[in-house]
Design an enzyme around this catalytic site. Structure first.
Site, mmCIF file in Angstrom:
data_model
loop_
_atom_site.group_PDB
_atom_site.id
_atom_site.type_symbol
_atom_site.label_atom_id
_atom_site.label_comp_id
_atom_site.label_asym_id
_atom_site.label_seq_id
_atom_site.Cartn_x
_atom_site.Cartn_y
_atom_site.Cartn_z
ATOM 1 N N ASP A 244 16.723 49.237 70.207
ATOM 2 C CA ASP A 244 17.612 48.558 71.151
ATOM 3 C C ASP A 244 18.550 49.614 71.727
ATOM 4 O O ASP A 244 18.638 50.735 71.214
ATOM 5 C CB ASP A 244 18.396 47.458 70.420
ATOM 6 C CG ASP A 244 19.122 46.513 71.370
ATOM 7 O OD1 ASP A 244 18.885 46.588 72.594
ATOM 8 O OD2 ASP A 244 19.931 45.706 70.882
ATOM 9 N N GLN B 169 15.677 36.154 70.636
ATOM 10 C CA GLN B 169 14.928 37.384 70.843
ATOM 11 C C GLN B 169 14.026 37.684 69.656
ATOM 12 O O GLN B 169 12.861 38.062 69.824
ATOM 13 C CB GLN B 169 15.882 38.552 71.075
ATOM 14 C CG GLN B 169 15.161 39.869 71.328
ATOM 15 C CD GLN B 169 14.314 39.831 72.583
ATOM 16 O OE1 GLN B 169 14.813 39.548 73.665
ATOM 17 N NE2 GLN B 169 13.021 40.119 72.443
ATOM 18 N N ARG C 126 25.567 32.202 75.604
ATOM 19 C CA ARG C 126 25.491 33.656 75.390
ATOM 20 C C ARG C 126 26.919 34.180 75.465
ATOM 21 O O ARG C 126 27.537 34.189 76.530
ATOM 22 C CB ARG C 126 24.614 34.280 76.471
ATOM 23 C CG ARG C 126 24.386 35.792 76.355
ATOM 24 C CD ARG C 126 23.516 36.226 77.525
ATOM 25 N NE ARG C 126 23.288 37.642 77.592
ATOM 26 C CZ ARG C 126 22.244 38.278 77.086
ATOM 27 N NH1 ARG C 126 21.332 37.598 76.419
ATOM 28 N NH2 ARG C 126 22.094 39.576 77.243
#
Length: 303
Positions: free
Chosen positions: A220, A145, A115
């Site tokens: 988001d 995701q 990540r």
């Protein structure tokens, strides 16, 4: 059922998961099928040890709640070892080249989940480590995701092909992956972002049109990690792009709402809409566990 590893993972020849671009619909749907299998096995109280004796390096340059914890728990449930490595744990913080770190990790571990900020960092890890590399998120893409989101939509709707998806918010990593993932499985996608925040020049810029007749709406945060200095400007620029009751009224009555979390209630989503769709959103969070199990099992089955 716990012993059917070869049948569960199939013959898919995926080497890495760096982004969704380039994946076939069959590859995406296979991951979802395997994730469904792991979820059912977990509910049955049977977690097959498909990563027994395997070790996965969890390299995190960005903070995380769901990605880190779901990976650690999932790898443990599968009988493997997950080692969390923050930016300060690695010598890259003191200038060691990524390719040298990759060569070392590749000799200790069976896979890497990373990540980080730059997509090129993942590419370097994949090139030099010699082991499967999985994107835990970059500034460009968030494939785990969106695979999870597709799993969640299919659970609720029974299908993916023919559904309309709308995304309201920042044309950043989530929007990029939503576009690629949804189109790959036969969904239509409408993206609504303020000017200056669009993923491509030809996407729609009207949040009401993104919501109109949608089967599922994504949103988001407006201020992602690393953008804190832009926070106030971004909040001004995104005025009018909140998923609220008025916007939801334009969607289909059974429209789902998905949010990759953390959510800033009152910004990208109203408190009322968030709570109305909380079960969908937290099922989405739960499904990260099962999608990541599927991805790691499929990748390591090919080793």
């Amino acid at each position: 059922r716990a012993g059917d590893f070869a049948q569960r993972t199939g013959e898919m020849r995926m080497k890495h998961l760096l982004k969704l671009g380039g994946m076939t619909p069959e590859e995406i749907l296979h991951i979802l099928d395997v994730a469904d299998e792991y979820k059912q096995l977990h509910k049955d109280g049977v977690d097959p040890k498909d990563l027994q004796g395997k070790a996965v390096a969890l390299v995190f340059a960005k903070n995380s709640t769901r990605t880190r914890t779901s990976l650690e728990v999932g790898i443990y449930q599968m009988g493997g070892l997950g080692t969390y490595l923050s930016a300060s744990d690695l010598q890259t913080a003191r200038g060691e080249p990524v390719q040298d770190t990759a060569r070392v990790l590749g000799r200790y571990y069976d896979a890497i989940v990373c990540r980080t900020y730059k997509q090129t960092t993942l590419d370097m890890l994949a090139k030099y480590s010699g082991i499967p590399v999985v994107s835990g998120m970059t500034d460009y893409a968030h494939p785990l995701q969106v695979l999870t989101d597709l799993m969640t939509v299919r659970e609720r709707k029974g299908t993916l092909a023919g559904l309309k998806a709308g995304f309201v918010g920042d044309g950043y990593n989530m929007a990029n992956s939503v576009i690629v993932g949804c189109l790959a499985v036969g969904m239509t996608v409408t993206i609504a972002c303020p000017k200056g925040y669009r993923p491509a020049a030809d996407v729609l810029n009207d949040p009401d049109e993104a919501a109109r007749d949608a089967d599922v709406l994504f949103t988001d945060v407006w201020v992602s990690m690393g953008m804190e200095r832009e926070a106030e400007q971004r909040r001004r620029d995104f005025t009018g792009f909140t998923l609220d009751a008025a916007r939801m009224a334009l969607a289909k009555p059974d429209c789902m709402v998905l949010h990759c979390l953390p959510a800033h209630r009152g910004e990208e989503i109203s408190t009322a809409v968030f709570e109305q769709h909380a079960d969908e959103i937290f099922t989405e969070a739960e499904n990260r566990l099962h999608v990541q199990k599927a991805v790691l099992a499929i990748l390591l089955a090919n080793q």
